[in-house]
Write a protein that holds these residues in place. Sequence first.
Motif, mmCIF file in Angstrom:
data_model
loop_
_atom_site.group_PDB
_atom_site.id
_atom_site.type_symbol
_atom_site.label_atom_id
_atom_site.label_comp_id
_atom_site.label_asym_id
_atom_site.label_seq_id
_atom_site.Cartn_x
_atom_site.Cartn_y
_atom_site.Cartn_z
ATOM 1 N N VAL A 77 -9.608 0.461 0.600
ATOM 2 C CA VAL A 77 -8.417 0.308 1.428
ATOM 3 C C VAL A 77 -8.547 1.133 2.702
ATOM 4 C CG1 VAL A 77 -5.917 0.570 1.544
ATOM 5 C CG2 VAL A 77 -6.983 -0.163 -0.594
ATOM 6 N N ARG A 78 -8.930 2.398 2.568
ATOM 7 C CA ARG A 78 -9.055 3.264 3.745
ATOM 8 C C ARG A 78 -10.181 2.784 4.671
ATOM 9 N NH1 ARG A 78 -5.944 7.620 3.647
ATOM 10 N NH2 ARG A 78 -5.087 8.337 1.657
ATOM 11 N N ARG A 79 -11.253 2.317 4.095
ATOM 12 C CA ARG A 79 -12.414 1.922 4.890
ATOM 13 C C ARG A 79 -12.147 0.667 5.721
ATOM 14 N NH1 ARG A 79 -18.096 2.140 1.748
ATOM 15 N NH2 ARG A 79 -17.384 4.317 1.566
ATOM 16 N N PHE A 80 -11.328 -0.241 5.183
ATOM 17 C CA PHE A 80 -11.145 -1.528 5.860
ATOM 18 C C PHE A 80 -9.757 -1.728 6.456
ATOM 19 C CE2 PHE A 80 -14.797 -2.056 3.137
ATOM 20 C CZ PHE A 80 -15.700 -2.634 4.028
ATOM 21 N N ASN A 81 -8.903 -0.713 6.361
ATOM 22 C CA ASN A 81 -7.595 -0.772 7.010
ATOM 23 C C ASN A 81 -7.696 -1.148 8.490
ATOM 24 O OD1 ASN A 81 -5.099 -0.461 5.683
ATOM 25 N ND2 ASN A 81 -5.518 1.678 5.233
ATOM 26 N N PRO A 82 -8.540 -0.457 9.281
ATOM 27 C CA PRO A 82 -8.576 -0.751 10.720
ATOM 28 C C PRO A 82 -8.986 -2.182 11.029
ATOM 29 C CG PRO A 82 -9.649 1.352 10.243
ATOM 30 C CD PRO A 82 -9.424 0.670 8.930
ATOM 31 N N TYR A 83 -9.963 -2.706 10.274
ATOM 32 C CA TYR A 83 -10.434 -4.061 10.535
ATOM 33 C C TYR A 83 -9.328 -5.089 10.291
ATOM 34 C CZ TYR A 83 -15.053 -1.884 10.382
ATOM 35 O OH TYR A 83 -16.137 -1.073 10.614
ATOM 36 N N LEU A 84 -8.653 -4.962 9.154
ATOM 37 C CA LEU A 84 -7.618 -5.940 8.820
ATOM 38 C C LEU A 84 -6.437 -5.821 9.776
ATOM 39 C CD1 LEU A 84 -7.560 -6.032 4.905
ATOM 40 C CD2 LEU A 84 -9.126 -7.087 6.547
ATOM 41 N N TYR A 85 -6.123 -4.605 10.189
ATOM 42 C CA TYR A 85 -5.010 -4.416 11.117
ATOM 43 C C TYR A 85 -5.301 -5.131 12.443
ATOM 44 C CZ TYR A 85 -1.203 -2.139 13.637
ATOM 45 O OH TYR A 85 -0.062 -1.899 14.362
ATOM 46 N N LYS A 86 -6.524 -4.980 12.925
ATOM 47 C CA LYS A 86 -6.895 -5.621 14.183
ATOM 48 C C LYS A 86 -6.818 -7.148 14.074
ATOM 49 C CE LYS A 86 -9.981 -1.758 15.147
ATOM 50 N NZ LYS A 86 -11.378 -1.290 15.029
ATOM 51 N N ILE A 87 -7.195 -7.681 12.911
ATOM 52 C CA ILE A 87 -7.128 -9.131 12.716
ATOM 53 C C ILE A 87 -5.680 -9.605 12.770
ATOM 54 C CG2 ILE A 87 -7.458 -11.001 11.057
ATOM 55 C CD1 ILE A 87 -10.032 -10.124 12.383
ATOM 56 N N GLY A 88 -4.806 -8.951 12.029
ATOM 57 C CA GLY A 88 -3.402 -9.340 12.007
ATOM 58 C C GLY A 88 -2.760 -9.272 13.379
ATOM 59 N N ARG A 89 -3.046 -8.204 14.119
ATOM 60 C CA ARG A 89 -2.474 -8.053 15.447
ATOM 61 C C ARG A 89 -3.051 -9.072 16.423
ATOM 62 N NH1 ARG A 89 2.041 -5.949 16.319
ATOM 63 N NH2 ARG A 89 1.568 -4.461 17.981
ATOM 64 N N SER A 90 -4.300 -9.471 16.196
ATOM 65 C CA SER A 90 -4.904 -10.480 17.054
ATOM 66 C C SER A 90 -4.245 -11.847 16.878
ATOM 67 C CB SER A 90 -6.407 -10.590 16.767
ATOM 68 O OG SER A 90 -7.073 -9.405 17.148
ATOM 69 N N TYR A 91 -3.596 -12.048 15.741
ATOM 70 C CA TYR A 91 -2.829 -13.277 15.515
ATOM 71 C C TYR A 91 -1.415 -13.167 16.089
ATOM 72 C CZ TYR A 91 -6.089 -15.790 12.511
ATOM 73 O OH TYR A 91 -7.163 -16.495 12.026
ATOM 74 N N ASN A 149 3.564 -8.955 14.337
ATOM 75 C CA ASN A 149 4.025 -7.613 14.660
ATOM 76 C C ASN A 149 3.499 -6.621 13.622
ATOM 77 O OD1 ASN A 149 5.744 -7.678 12.364
ATOM 78 N ND2 ASN A 149 7.447 -8.493 13.565
ATOM 79 N N HIS A 150 3.810 -5.354 13.846
ATOM 80 C CA HIS A 150 3.258 -4.302 12.981
ATOM 81 C C HIS A 150 3.638 -4.502 11.514
ATOM 82 C CE1 HIS A 150 1.915 -0.298 11.775
ATOM 83 N NE2 HIS A 150 3.082 -0.131 11.192
ATOM 84 N N GLN A 151 4.902 -4.798 11.245
ATOM 85 C CA GLN A 151 5.351 -4.933 9.865
ATOM 86 C C GLN A 151 4.735 -6.145 9.185
ATOM 87 O OE1 GLN A 151 7.250 -2.681 8.008
ATOM 88 N NE2 GLN A 151 6.353 -4.014 6.443
ATOM 89 N N ASP A 152 4.705 -7.277 9.881
ATOM 90 C CA ASP A 152 4.109 -8.482 9.309
ATOM 91 C C ASP A 152 2.621 -8.279 9.052
ATOM 92 O OD1 ASP A 152 6.472 -9.861 9.262
ATOM 93 O OD2 ASP A 152 6.129 -10.937 11.138
ATOM 94 N N THR A 153 1.964 -7.575 9.960
ATOM 95 C CA THR A 153 0.539 -7.291 9.785
ATOM 96 C C THR A 153 0.313 -6.426 8.547
ATOM 97 O OG1 THR A 153 0.056 -7.455 12.154
ATOM 98 C CG2 THR A 153 -1.485 -6.185 10.819
#
Length: 215
Positions: free
Chosen positions: A28-42, A45-49
């Motif tokens: 979870v800690r290792r891949f948090n940044p990657y998944l966050y960037k993907i969600g925001r790229s779509y 918003n922060h909560q939905d991501t």
Amino acid sequence: MVPSEKLTEAEIIWRVMGGEKALYEIIVRRFNPYLYKIGRSYNYNHQDTQDLMQETFIDAYRSLSQFEGRANFKTWIIRIMMNNCYRKKEKSGFKNEVMQDVNDQSTPMFTHTHSDTDSIVQNHELGHIIENALGKIPLDYRMVFSLREINGLNVAETAEMLHISKANVKVRLNRAKTMLRGEIEKTYSASELFEFNLIYCDAMVENVMKEINGL
């Protein structure tokens, strides 16, 4: 005992499947940044991501037995996140694109290597500029930019993720850079985009681990 930061994803998965659920926190800690960037790229918003990230980590946990190590774990979990984003938007996928000449020697949009990441992350104005700029780009180009420039996937991995040709990846990336170049300062590196603050990372870890411990 091997330090957690030196464990490979394959080793972590093998041990988690062997009963060491607590080690999933490393994933979870290792891949948090990657998944966050993907969600925001779509443009979520922060909560939905965050909701999509939590869903993705849980989906990945439930599917660990299906990960056979033949693919890179980062691309595997990003694909799950993208599928969840697709499903939320009820989007069927990318359409065929008219091909044009491709410049294989295109230079990275972000070339500055001596910036202070912490100070940039705290610059909320810059963060808004970057988000707004990317948000104005059509999704097809935005996702190629996100996967290649922000998440560090190579051309072949990006093509596989988006179900397009390698040449199309290069075309879309070049077009995305053209769209963004006039709006974003070139002195900032791509890795500084959409940084996932540690306070959110801790909350994500807590929520995900609570869910999987109940499975």
